[in-house]
Structure formats: structure tokens, C-alpha cells
Design a protein around this motif. Structure first.
Motif, PDB file in Angstrom:
ATOM      1  N   THR A  22       0.805  -1.254   0.045  1.00  0.00           N
ATOM      2  CA  THR A  22       0.005   0.091   0.083  1.00  0.00           C
ATOM      3  C   THR A  22       0.756   1.375  -0.047  1.00  0.00           C
ATOM      4  O   THR A  22       0.603   2.318  -0.860  1.00  0.00           O
ATOM      5  CB  THR A  22      -0.897  -0.030   1.247  1.00  0.00           C
ATOM      6  OG1 THR A  22      -1.564  -1.089   0.920  1.00  0.00           O
ATOM      7  CG2 THR A  22      -1.739   1.356   1.200  1.00  0.00           C
ATOM      8  N   ILE A  23       1.886   1.212   0.977  1.00  0.00           N
ATOM      9  CA  ILE A  23       2.912   2.486   0.850  1.00  0.00           C
ATOM     10  C   ILE A  23       3.472   2.499  -0.425  1.00  0.00           C
ATOM     11  O   ILE A  23       3.784   3.734  -0.892  1.00  0.00           O
ATOM     12  CB  ILE A  23       3.625   2.350   2.106  1.00  0.00           C
ATOM     13  CG1 ILE A  23       2.977   2.360   3.499  1.00  0.00           C
ATOM     14  CG2 ILE A  23       4.803   3.595   2.090  1.00  0.00           C
ATOM     15  CD1 ILE A  23       3.445   1.913   4.902  1.00  0.00           C
ATOM     16  N   LEU A  24       4.164   1.573  -0.864  1.00  0.00           N
ATOM     17  CA  LEU A  24       4.979   1.463  -2.038  1.00  0.00           C
ATOM     18  C   LEU A  24       4.226   2.083  -3.169  1.00  0.00           C
ATOM     19  O   LEU A  24       4.387   2.824  -3.933  1.00  0.00           O
ATOM     20  CB  LEU A  24       5.437   0.247  -2.303  1.00  0.00           C
ATOM     21  CG  LEU A  24       6.366   0.166  -3.481  1.00  0.00           C
ATOM     22  CD1 LEU A  24       7.626   1.062  -3.282  1.00  0.00           C
ATOM     23  CD2 LEU A  24       6.786  -1.537  -3.719  1.00  0.00           C
ATOM     24  N   SER A  25       2.785   1.494  -3.412  1.00  0.00           N
ATOM     25  CA  SER A  25       2.187   1.756  -4.550  1.00  0.00           C
ATOM     26  C   SER A  25       1.829   3.290  -4.577  1.00  0.00           C
ATOM     27  O   SER A  25       1.449   3.930  -5.392  1.00  0.00           O
ATOM     28  CB  SER A  25       0.797   0.852  -4.813  1.00  0.00           C
ATOM     29  OG  SER A  25       0.024   0.990  -3.577  1.00  0.00           O
ATOM     30  N   ALA A  26       1.418   3.923  -3.179  1.00  0.00           N
ATOM     31  CA  ALA A  26       0.954   5.296  -3.227  1.00  0.00           C
ATOM     32  C   ALA A  26       2.226   6.017  -3.450  1.00  0.00           C
ATOM     33  O   ALA A  26       1.880   7.041  -4.263  1.00  0.00           O
ATOM     34  CB  ALA A  26       0.573   5.461  -1.491  1.00  0.00           C
ATOM     35  N   GLU A  27       3.415   5.766  -3.185  1.00  0.00           N
ATOM     36  CA  GLU A  27       4.519   6.706  -3.452  1.00  0.00           C
ATOM     37  C   GLU A  27       4.829   6.492  -4.900  1.00  0.00           C
ATOM     38  O   GLU A  27       5.162   7.336  -5.539  1.00  0.00           O
ATOM     39  CB  GLU A  27       5.875   6.027  -2.753  1.00  0.00           C
ATOM     40  CG  GLU A  27       5.775   6.204  -1.260  1.00  0.00           C
ATOM     41  CD  GLU A  27       5.719   7.836  -0.928  1.00  0.00           C
ATOM     42  OE1 GLU A  27       6.459   8.690  -1.504  1.00  0.00           O
ATOM     43  OE2 GLU A  27       4.944   8.138  -0.017  1.00  0.00           O
ATOM     44  N   GLY A  29       2.355   6.008  -7.356  1.00  0.00           N
ATOM     45  CA  GLY A  29       1.565   6.803  -8.096  1.00  0.00           C
ATOM     46  C   GLY A  29       1.884   8.179  -7.839  1.00  0.00           C
ATOM     47  O   GLY A  29       1.633   9.117  -8.613  1.00  0.00           O
ATOM     48  N   TRP A  30       2.196   8.524  -6.596  1.00  0.00           N
ATOM     49  CA  TRP A  30       2.654   9.998  -6.477  1.00  0.00           C
ATOM     50  C   TRP A  30       3.703  10.538  -7.333  1.00  0.00           C
ATOM     51  O   TRP A  30       3.649  11.659  -7.874  1.00  0.00           O
ATOM     52  CB  TRP A  30       2.815  10.333  -5.028  1.00  0.00           C
ATOM     53  CG  TRP A  30       3.200  11.714  -4.626  1.00  0.00           C
ATOM     54  CD1 TRP A  30       2.312  12.619  -4.397  1.00  0.00           C
ATOM     55  CD2 TRP A  30       4.369  12.258  -4.492  1.00  0.00           C
ATOM     56  NE1 TRP A  30       3.190  13.813  -4.116  1.00  0.00           N
ATOM     57  CE2 TRP A  30       4.375  13.522  -4.064  1.00  0.00           C
ATOM     58  CE3 TRP A  30       6.030  11.596  -4.622  1.00  0.00           C
ATOM     59  CZ2 TRP A  30       5.457  14.398  -4.027  1.00  0.00           C
ATOM     60  CZ3 TRP A  30       6.948  12.445  -4.597  1.00  0.00           C
ATOM     61  CH2 TRP A  30       6.645  13.840  -4.266  1.00  0.00           C
ATOM     62  N   LEU A  31       4.548   9.591  -7.411  1.00  0.00           N
ATOM     63  CA  LEU A  31       5.832   9.969  -8.051  1.00  0.00           C
ATOM     64  C   LEU A  31       5.478  10.174  -9.505  1.00  0.00           C
ATOM     65  O   LEU A  31       6.032  11.000 -10.342  1.00  0.00           O
ATOM     66  CB  LEU A  31       6.938   8.937  -7.800  1.00  0.00           C
ATOM     67  CG  LEU A  31       8.438   9.385  -8.432  1.00  0.00           C
ATOM     68  CD1 LEU A  31       8.950  10.575  -7.730  1.00  0.00           C
ATOM     69  CD2 LEU A  31       9.332   8.244  -8.048  1.00  0.00           C
ATOM     70  N   ALA A  32       4.654   9.233 -10.141  1.00  0.00           N
ATOM     71  CA  ALA A  32       4.090   9.353 -11.588  1.00  0.00           C
ATOM     72  C   ALA A  32       3.615  10.825 -11.844  1.00  0.00           C
ATOM     73  O   ALA A  32       3.697  11.286 -12.973  1.00  0.00           O
ATOM     74  CB  ALA A  32       3.324   7.918 -11.800  1.00  0.00           C
ATOM     75  N   CYS A  33       2.735  10.935 -10.945  1.00  0.00           N
ATOM     76  CA  CYS A  33       1.956  12.121 -11.181  1.00  0.00           C
ATOM     77  C   CYS A  33       2.890  13.350 -11.272  1.00  0.00           C
ATOM     78  O   CYS A  33       2.495  14.177 -12.000  1.00  0.00           O
ATOM     79  CB  CYS A  33       0.722  12.382 -10.247  1.00  0.00           C
ATOM     80  SG  CYS A  33      -0.562  11.256 -10.068  1.00  0.00           S
ATOM     81  N   ILE A  34       3.695  13.367 -10.094  1.00  0.00           N
ATOM     82  CA  ILE A  34       4.566  14.762  -9.874  1.00  0.00           C
ATOM     83  C   ILE A  34       5.679  14.699 -11.089  1.00  0.00           C
ATOM     84  O   ILE A  34       5.765  15.861 -11.679  1.00  0.00           O
ATOM     85  CB  ILE A  34       5.294  14.693  -8.615  1.00  0.00           C
ATOM     86  CG1 ILE A  34       4.276  14.600  -7.557  1.00  0.00           C
ATOM     87  CG2 ILE A  34       6.288  15.847  -8.339  1.00  0.00           C
ATOM     88  CD1 ILE A  34       3.150  15.939  -7.456  1.00  0.00           C
ATOM     89  N   VAL A  48      -0.593   5.371 -14.660  1.00  0.00           N
ATOM     90  CA  VAL A  48       0.054   4.506 -13.606  1.00  0.00           C
ATOM     91  C   VAL A  48      -0.776   4.257 -12.436  1.00  0.00           C
ATOM     92  O   VAL A  48      -1.025   3.256 -11.893  1.00  0.00           O
ATOM     93  CB  VAL A  48       1.422   5.163 -13.288  1.00  0.00           C
ATOM     94  CG1 VAL A  48       2.004   4.361 -11.835  1.00  0.00           C
ATOM     95  CG2 VAL A  48       2.455   5.193 -14.307  1.00  0.00           C
ATOM     96  N   VAL A  49      -1.595   5.253 -12.061  1.00  0.00           N
ATOM     97  CA  VAL A  49      -2.523   5.255 -10.655  1.00  0.00           C
ATOM     98  C   VAL A  49      -3.513   4.237 -11.109  1.00  0.00           C
ATOM     99  O   VAL A  49      -3.719   3.368 -10.085  1.00  0.00           O
ATOM    100  CB  VAL A  49      -2.888   6.566 -10.329  1.00  0.00           C
ATOM    101  CG1 VAL A  49      -3.950   6.443  -9.453  1.00  0.00           C
ATOM    102  CG2 VAL A  49      -1.614   7.536  -9.975  1.00  0.00           C
ATOM    103  N   PRO A  50      -4.412   4.234 -12.104  1.00  0.00           N
ATOM    104  CA  PRO A  50      -5.497   3.133 -12.225  1.00  0.00           C
ATOM    105  C   PRO A  50      -4.614   1.735 -12.331  1.00  0.00           C
ATOM    106  O   PRO A  50      -5.317   0.966 -11.715  1.00  0.00           O
ATOM    107  CB  PRO A  50      -6.173   3.486 -13.510  1.00  0.00           C
ATOM    108  CG  PRO A  50      -5.815   5.141 -13.747  1.00  0.00           C
ATOM    109  CD  PRO A  50      -4.524   5.270 -13.247  1.00  0.00           C
TER     110      PRO A  50
END
Length: 81
Positions: A22-27, A29-34, A48-50
Motif C-alpha cells: 500500500t505504501i509503495l504503490s502510493a509512493e 503513483g504520487w511520483l508518476a503524477c508529480i 500509472v495510478v489506475p
């Protein structure tokens, strides 16, 4: 080692694995967006997020899928507005 000790240990390890993912996927996803937005590729987060969400949904117990989909839907609607 008794069977109950093994069961407790297995549940503990399974919980750690889920929390780590959960933590790794959130990071990720956040990194891909930023990073996508910073480099002129805003679509990167939308891809990436979906994908991470689908992987996350398939990795959790079946009885938790409905509440997670409800939260995700509410988040999408609120984010849209």
C-alpha cells in the motif's frame, strides 16, 4: 512451534506485506503524477495510478473490494468537482 504460533506469524507477515505494498504503490503513483507533470507528461499519472489501483484491488480480500470501490468513486467525484 505450535500451529497457532505459525498462524499468528503468517497473519502478521501477510499484514506487513499488504501495508508495504500500500505504501509503495502510493509512493509510485504520487511520483508518476508529480514527475509526469514536471516533465510535460500529465497523462503518466492517469496511466500509472489506475494500474496500481487494479493491482491493489486484486491483492486484497474479496470482502473489502466494495468499500474500497465506494471510497475510490467518492474520491473521483469530489476530485472532479
Amino acid at each position: 512451534m505450535s500451529d497457532s504460533d505459525r498462524s499468528v506469524r503468517q497473519r502478521w507477515i501477510a499484514g506487513l506485506t499488504k501495508n508495504f505494498w500500500t505504501i509503495l504503490s502510493a509512493e509510485i503513483g504520487w511520483l508518476a503524477c508529480i514527475m509526469g507533470a514536471a516533465h510535460g507528461r500529465p497523462w503518466l499519472g492517469l496511466v500509472v495510478v489506475p494500474g496500481l489501483f487494479v493491482i491493489h484491488i486484486t491483492a486484497i480480500e474479496r470482502h473489502k473490494i466494495y468499500p474500497i470501490l465506494m471510497v475510490a468513486t467518492a474520491s473521483i467525484i469530489i476530485g472532479f468537482f
